[in-house]
Scaffold this active site. Structure first.
Site, short mmCIF file in Angstrom:
data_model
loop_
_atom_site.label_atom_id
_atom_site.label_comp_id
_atom_site.label_asym_id
_atom_site.label_seq_id
_atom_site.Cartn_x
_atom_site.Cartn_y
_atom_site.Cartn_z
N ASP A 17 0.81 -1.22 0.00
CA ASP A 17 0.00 0.00 0.00
C ASP A 17 0.84 1.27 0.00
O ASP A 17 0.65 2.15 -0.85
CB ASP A 17 -0.93 0.01 1.22
N ARG A 99 -0.71 5.29 17.05
CA ARG A 99 -0.91 6.32 16.02
C ARG A 99 -0.47 7.72 16.44
O ARG A 99 0.14 8.44 15.63
CB ARG A 99 -2.37 6.33 15.56
N ASP A 128 -7.93 4.77 11.71
CA ASP A 128 -6.57 5.30 11.70
C ASP A 128 -6.46 6.64 10.99
O ASP A 128 -5.65 7.49 11.37
CB ASP A 128 -5.60 4.29 11.08
N SER A 182 -5.64 -8.75 7.11
CA SER A 182 -4.60 -7.73 7.19
C SER A 182 -4.15 -7.63 8.64
O SER A 182 -4.91 -7.94 9.56
CB SER A 182 -5.12 -6.37 6.69
#
Length: 405
Positions: A17, A99, A128, A182
Site C-alpha cells: 500500500d 498512532r 486510523d 490484514s
C-alpha cells in the site's frame, strides 16, 4: 491543487500500500517525498523499507527510519496502562495507542525538512485516518494532509497490484496468494482483520496466530512471574531491572508461551460501523492484571473507583484519536496523581491462557492485617458498624415510610 504542495512526509512501511502511495504521490504532486518508517516493535526487518524507498528514487537523506520502541512504551503505553484502559471492556488499544506517536514524529520530521504536507496510508473506512490526522492538526495546525485512499481510483487490492506491476514496484511473492486478513503489529500487540474474519461467526484459523501458542497447547505446569512497579509503571521482571520496552518484550515472551492475550472482538469504530478484529496482546494482558493487582493494596477506595469511572471516557478518547486533546491530558493528570504510592511487587501465575494474580506486596500498602483479621483485634470496634448502617439506611427507611410500608 498539486502545485501547492512542495514537499511531503509519508508514513511509509515499505509494504504494498505505502509503496504504491509513494509512487502515486511522486507522480501526482511532482515534488519531493520524504519517507518515515517507525520501529515500534512490529518485529520486522526495516532495512528493506530503506532499500525499497531508494529504489523508487527517494534520496538517502530523505529516508527516516527511527527506533521509537522505548518512547512508545514509556510515553504512550505506560501512561495508558496507569489507567487500566480497556475500550468497550476488553480491547487493550494496541493499534490506537501507536498512532499519536507516529503522527508526532511525522510532524517533527516535516518541521525539520520544511515539508508543507504529510501523507498516510489509512483507508477512508477506518479509525486510523482520524487518529493520524487529529494528531497532525493538534501539533501543526496549518499542515496539509494527503490521504490517497480518499482520492484515488485504486479502490481494490487487484487494482493496487496492477498499478504496482505497471510501475515496476516490487511485490512480495505471496501477495497474489496473500493471507486472508490484514495485520497491524507493534510491541504491544498484533491485530488481524478483514476477509476471512469479516464473518463474525467464523472462528479464526489457529495458524493465523504469531505471538502465542493456543491455550490448550500451552505447558501443563504454570509459570510464575513477579512484576515490580514504581509510581504505577513496571520497572522490573523477576527482580531484574528493565527498560519500558524490555519489560513489555519479556512479558510478551512469557505470555505467548502460556497462550495469554488472545481476543476476538466486534468493536464500534469511530466512523460509525462495527468491525471484527482478532488481537494478540500477551504482555499487555499480564501487565494489566499486574497493575490492577498492585493498585488493589495501594490505592484508596475513592481514588480507585474514580479511576474506574473515568477510564471508559479515557479509553474512548484514545480509540477515537484524541491523544493530544485537552480533556485527555486533564484525565491523564488525574490518573498520574493517583499513582504516586503505587509501588511494590505483584506475583502472577500464567497458565493456559490465564494470568492470575496470586500475590502482592508494597511498602505503601493500605492493607492492614490487624484490621481485617478474623481473630481478636484491638483496633476495630465492631459495635461502630451499627450506627454506620443505620445512618446509611435512613433514606431507605424514610422512602419506605412515604410509601406506607
Amino acid at each position: 491543487m498539486s502545485g501547492d504542495i512542495k514537499k511531503i512526509v509519508l508514513a511509509y512501511s515499505g509494504g504494498l500500500d505505502t509503496s504504491v502511495i509513494l509512487r502515486w504521490l511522486q507522480e501526482t504532486y511532482r515534488c519531493e517525498v520524504v519517507t518515515f518508517t517507525a520501529d515500534i516493535g512490529q518485529g520486522e526487518e526495516l532495512e528493506p523499507a530503506r532499500k525499497k524507498a531508494e529504489m523508487m528514487g527517494v534520496p538517502a537523506s530523505s529516508i527516516y527510519i527511527d527506533d521509537l520502541r522505548e518512547e512508545f512504551v514509556r510515553d504512550f503505553v505506560f501512561p495508558m496502562f496507569r489507567a487500566n484502559t480497556l475500550y468497550e471492556g476488553t480491547y487493550l488499544l494496541g493499534t490506537s495507542i501507536a498512532r499519536p506517536l507516529i503522527a508526532k514524529r511525522q510532524i517533527e520530521i516535516a518541521k525539520e525538512v520544511g515539508a508543507d504536507a504529510v501523507a498516510h496510508g489509512a483507508t477512508g473506512k477506518g479509525n486510523d485516518q482520524v487518529r493520524f490526522e487529529l494528531g497532525y492538526y493538534a501539533l501543526k495546525p496549518d499542515i496539509k494532509v494527503i490521504a490517497p485512499w480518499r482520492h484515488w481510483d485504486l479502490n481494490s487490492r487487484t487494482r493496487l497490484l496492477d498499478y504496482a506491476e505497471q510501475h515496476q514496484i516490487p511485490i512480495a511473492k505471496d501477495k497474489r496468494g496473500e493471507a486472508p486478513y490484514s495485520t497491524d503489529a507493534n510491541l504491544l500487540h498484533i491485530s488481524y482483520e478483514g476477509k476471512a474474519l469479516e464473518d463474525p461467526w467464523v472462528e479464526p484459523d489457529e495458524d493465523m496466530f504469531t505471538r502465542s501458542v493456543a491455550p490448550e497447547k500451552a505447558p501443563d505446569t504454570p509459570t510464575y512471574v513477579e512484576v515490580e512497579f514504581r509510581h504505577g509503571d513496571a520497572v522490573a521482571v523477576d527482580g531484574v531491572a528493565l527498560s519500558p520496552a524490555q519489560v513489555l518484550t519479556k512479558l510478551n515472551e512469557l505470555g505467548g508461551q502460556n497462550g495469554i492475550g488472545r481476543l476476538d472482538l466486534v468493536e464500534n469504530r469511530f466512523v460509525g460501523m462495527k468491525s471484527r478484529g482478532v488481537y494478540e496482546t500477551p504482555g499487555g494482558t499480564i501487565l494489566l492484571a499486574a497493575h490492577r493487582g498492585i493498585e488493589s493494596i495501594t490505592l484508596d477506595r475513592g481514588a480507585m473507583h474514580l479511576k474506574d469511572d473515568v477510564m471508559p471516557r479515557y479509553a474512548e478518547l484514545i480509540y477515537n484519536g484524541f491523544w493530544f486533546s485537552p480533556e485527555r491530558l486533564a484525565i491523564q493528570a488525574l490518573i498520574d496523581n493517583t499513582q504516586e504510592q503505587v509501588n511494590g511487587t505483584v506475583r502472577l501465575k500464567l497458565f493456559k491462557g490465564q494470568a492470575s494474580v496470586v500475590g502482592r506486596k508494597s511498602p505503601n500498602s493500605l492493607y492492614r492485617m490487624d484490621y481485617v483479621t478474623f481473630e481478636a483485634d484491638s483496633v476495630y470496634n465492631q459495635k461502630d458498624a451499627e450506627g454506620f448502617i443505620k445512618l446509611n439506611a435512613l433514606r431507605l427507611r424514610l422512602g419506605a415510610m412515604a410509601k406506607g410500608l
